[in-house]
Design an enzyme around this catalytic site. Sequence first.
Site, PDB file in Angstrom:
ATOM      1  N   ASP A  24      87.467 -15.328  28.087  1.00  0.00           N
ATOM      2  CA  ASP A  24      88.047 -16.513  27.449  1.00  0.00           C
ATOM      3  C   ASP A  24      88.920 -16.092  26.267  1.00  0.00           C
ATOM      4  OD1 ASP A  24      88.539 -19.150  26.912  1.00  0.00           O
ATOM      5  OD2 ASP A  24      86.561 -19.581  26.072  1.00  0.00           O
ATOM      6  N   HIS A  41      97.590 -14.914  29.699  1.00  0.00           N
ATOM      7  CA  HIS A  41      96.910 -14.606  30.959  1.00  0.00           C
ATOM      8  C   HIS A  41      97.370 -13.251  31.501  1.00  0.00           C
ATOM      9  CE1 HIS A  41      95.021 -18.393  30.821  1.00  0.00           C
ATOM     10  NE2 HIS A  41      96.084 -19.111  31.125  1.00  0.00           N
ATOM     11  N   LEU A 135      82.305   1.498  41.486  1.00  0.00           N
ATOM     12  CA  LEU A 135      82.071   0.181  40.883  1.00  0.00           C
ATOM     13  C   LEU A 135      82.155  -0.943  41.919  1.00  0.00           C
ATOM     14  CD1 LEU A 135      81.773  -1.363  38.094  1.00  0.00           C
ATOM     15  CD2 LEU A 135      84.242  -1.770  38.262  1.00  0.00           C
TER      16      LEU A 135
HETATM   17  C1  FPP Z   1      90.581 -18.377  29.605  1.00  0.00           C
HETATM   18  O1  FPP Z   1      91.539 -18.296  28.615  1.00  0.00           O
HETATM   19  C2  FPP Z   1      90.854 -17.531  30.704  1.00  0.00           C
HETATM   20  C3  FPP Z   1      90.953 -17.947  31.986  1.00  0.00           C
HETATM   21  C4  FPP Z   1      91.507 -19.199  32.486  1.00  0.00           C
HETATM   22  C5  FPP Z   1      90.397 -17.057  33.003  1.00  0.00           C
HETATM   23  C6  FPP Z   1      90.795 -15.614  32.904  1.00  0.00           C
HETATM   24  C7  FPP Z   1      92.126 -15.371  33.442  1.00  0.00           C
HETATM   25  C8  FPP Z   1      92.731 -14.183  33.362  1.00  0.00           C
HETATM   26  C9  FPP Z   1      92.099 -12.982  32.766  1.00  0.00           C
HETATM   27  C10 FPP Z   1      94.118 -14.056  33.832  1.00  0.00           C
HETATM   28  C11 FPP Z   1      94.239 -14.331  35.266  1.00  0.00           C
HETATM   29  C12 FPP Z   1      94.202 -13.102  36.003  1.00  0.00           C
HETATM   30  C13 FPP Z   1      93.967 -13.057  37.304  1.00  0.00           C
HETATM   31  C14 FPP Z   1      94.025 -11.760  37.979  1.00  0.00           C
HETATM   32  C15 FPP Z   1      93.646 -14.276  38.065  1.00  0.00           C
HETATM   33  P1  FPP Z   1      91.979 -19.691  28.045  1.00  0.00           P
HETATM   34  O2  FPP Z   1      93.302 -20.014  28.633  1.00  0.00           O
HETATM   35  O3  FPP Z   1      90.922 -20.702  28.289  1.00  0.00           O
HETATM   36  O4  FPP Z   1      92.100 -19.357  26.538  1.00  0.00           O
HETATM   37  P2  FPP Z   1      91.959 -20.407  25.343  1.00  0.00           P
HETATM   38  O5  FPP Z   1      90.551 -20.922  25.376  1.00  0.00           O
HETATM   39  O6  FPP Z   1      92.235 -19.568  24.144  1.00  0.00           O
HETATM   40  O7  FPP Z   1      92.989 -21.460  25.580  1.00  0.00           O
END
Ligand code: FPP
Length: 244
Positions: A24, A41, A135
């Site tokens: 997150d 992302h 892994l």
């Molecule tokens: C949350 O950050 C993250 C996600 C939605 C999931 C994780 C996604 C990735 C690591 C990138 C995608 C990569 C692939 C390979 C699918 P957020 O957007 O909720 O952050 P915030 O809470 O700061 O807004």
Amino acid sequence: MAKKTEESDISELKIPGHVAIIMDGNGRWAKKRLLPRNMGHRAGAKTMEDICEDAWDLGIKYLTLYAFSTENWKRSEEEVTGIMNLLRKYLVDCVERSAKNNMRVRIIGDRTALDEDIQEKIAHLEEVSKIYTGLNLTIAINYGGRDELRRAVTAMAEEAAKGELAPGDVTEQYISSKLDTRELPDPDLLIRTSGELRTSNFLIWQLAYTEFYFTDCLWPDFNKDELIKAIRYYNGRDRRYGGV
Ligand code: FPP
């Protein structure tokens, strides 16, 4: 005196066999840099790649990453499209990376809702990486713990309707065998980055006895040192599984 790094004395640490991570904070990471959310992302996807090598280096056998939840479809179309395009690239690049790192890759979640080409890329990656013995990387995509249980219960109801399942057959082991994670041990350690203290529908059945570690670090900034900090925390826990 030499600076004590996170990497010193790791040989004395008990390494959790299965680490699950709620990645997150990509959006906040981007915001802090005045960048669009999708750049966060993209940085997060790079961290996903690096952390697999770090986890294996430390002796972790199973790593499960929450990349896209059943609730994430509610985000803007632009953001969802951006994440899906990152996923496409990730799945293709991962074919070579799995060979290089001897890494077996599995995807959990309801893939039937994903675009056809993504489903094909997933099937290909799972197939070619089946032979690798390093892994075990599991990526949760269109995954929700409640949805996983719903799908498992539906499958069991179908078996019952055909007369193949009696009420007494529904043991905890049987339920586990119907989940997407059927080939994985339960996680020993759950990490959530970016300071939020909730599990957000991740592995709700499997986390019953898992230790939880929360850190303010935003996912794109997470690295091997942060992972070692989480493992040090895990080493300080006394896991009793309900006993005394
Ligand atoms: C949350 O950050 C993250 C996600 C939605 C999931 C994780 C996604 C990735 C690591 C990138 C995608 C990569 C692939 C390979 C699918 P957020 O957007 O909720 O952050 P915030 O809470 O700061 O807004």
